[in-house]
Design an enzyme around this catalytic site. Structure first.
Site, PDB file in Angstrom:
ATOM      1  N   GLU A  49       0.859  -1.190   0.000  1.00 32.47           N
ATOM      2  CA  GLU A  49       0.000   0.000   0.000  1.00 32.47           C
ATOM      3  C   GLU A  49       0.889   1.231   0.000  1.00 32.47           C
ATOM      4  OE1 GLU A  49      -2.905   0.249   3.229  1.00 32.47           O
ATOM      5  OE2 GLU A  49      -2.813   2.435   3.109  1.00 32.47           O
ATOM      6  N   ARG A  53       0.495  10.362   0.519  1.00 34.61           N
ATOM      7  CA  ARG A  53       0.873  11.413   1.467  1.00 34.61           C
ATOM      8  C   ARG A  53       2.073  12.204   0.994  1.00 34.61           C
ATOM      9  NH1 ARG A  53       0.452   7.659   6.994  1.00 34.61           N
ATOM     10  NH2 ARG A  53      -1.559   6.790   6.416  1.00 34.61           N
ATOM     11  N   THR A  78      -4.447   6.161   1.913  1.00 38.05           N
ATOM     12  CA  THR A  78      -4.727   7.563   2.260  1.00 38.05           C
ATOM     13  C   THR A  78      -5.481   8.270   1.132  1.00 38.05           C
ATOM     14  OG1 THR A  78      -2.596   7.487   3.445  1.00 38.05           O
ATOM     15  CG2 THR A  78      -3.756   9.558   3.478  1.00 38.05           C
ATOM     16  N   LYS A 138     -10.964  -1.567   6.388  1.00 35.15           N
ATOM     17  CA  LYS A 138      -9.768  -1.245   7.169  1.00 35.15           C
ATOM     18  C   LYS A 138     -10.292  -0.802   8.540  1.00 35.15           C
ATOM     19  CE  LYS A 138      -6.443   2.641   7.122  1.00 35.15           C
ATOM     20  NZ  LYS A 138      -5.043   2.561   6.679  1.00 35.15           N
TER      21      LYS A 138
END
Ligand code: 3PG
Length: 223
Positions: A49, A53, A78, A138
């Site tokens: 993953e 960011r 994210t 998640k």
């Protein structure tokens, strides 16, 4: 409105099952992407993953999705809105992870090419996804949202829901999470410490990932 298709449900569950340990990676140099991924692959990691960011995330996803073997799944983390979701898909992300949910994200995920793993921390958030057909989530931030006890409690009303907890998970707790029936995978940044990535310590990163996988072997091999 039609809910999430069975195909989408299976596709995101398959990503988690391919884990079961998923490094959550924030890259500061695109040049680190390939050697880092190679080290993780050598250790047996099959799902990566890359978090959106840093500005390097999308170029890294594009590079890795072209260069890594097909059995390796590179996804985007994210992701907080449909615009970022679309960018991640265009870069080649095979799955998308969001830290939380919004109605627009959940809606976009219903018909997206890359299946969505929506982030939830509470039962009410889970129910918003559940009513649209989402069955894999998640659980974030796991450790401060009740950790293992919360996941055990979720299994009562939602026996058909699976989780990938992340947030505060480390090598010494990953296996305890993976031992739960409703946990298909665990994720976190402990596998790719910033200090090792910036030092180019790929051997050290491979060792860390091998140790994490080996220490969870009983759980990791669960069908
Ligand atoms: C995530 O996005 O999943 C988290 O940032 C991971 O949290 P960690 O740094 O505690 O592993």
């Amino acid at each position: 409105m039609a809910g999430l298709s069975d195909d989408q449900k299976h596709r995101i569950a398959a990503v988690l099952a391919a884990g079961p340990i998923i490094p959550v990676i924030s890259l500061h140099r695109t040049a680190d992407a390939l050697p880092l991924a190679d080290a993780l692959l050598e250790a047996g990691i099959r799902v990566l993953e890359i978090t959106l960011r840093t500005p390097q995330a999308l170029p890294a996803i594009e590079l890795l999705s072209k260069r890594l073997p097909a059995e390796v799944r590179v996804g985007a983390g994210t992701v907080t809105d449909p615009a970022a979701y679309r960018q991640a898909e265009s870069a080649g992300a095979r799955f998308v992870v969001s830290p939380g949910i919004t109605p627009r994200l959940l809606d976009y995920g219903l018909t997206a090419n890359a299946p969505l793993l929506p982030g939830v921390a509470t039962v009410s958030e889970l129910m918003l996804g559940y009513e649209l057909g989402y069955r894999s989530f998640k659980f974030f931030p796991a450790a401060v949202s009740g950790g293992i006890k919360a996941l055990q409690a979720f299994s009562g009303p939602f026996p058909d829901v699976s989780f990938c907890p992340t947030g505060g998970i480390r090598q010494n707790t990953a296996c305890e999470y993976l031992a739960l029936d409703n946990v298909l995978a665990v994720g976190g940044t402990w596998l790719t410490p910033e200090s090792r990535v910036s030092a180019g310590d790929w051997a050290g990163i491979a060792r860390l990932a091998k140790e994490s996988l080996a220490s969870c072997r009983g759980q990791a091999d669960r069908p």
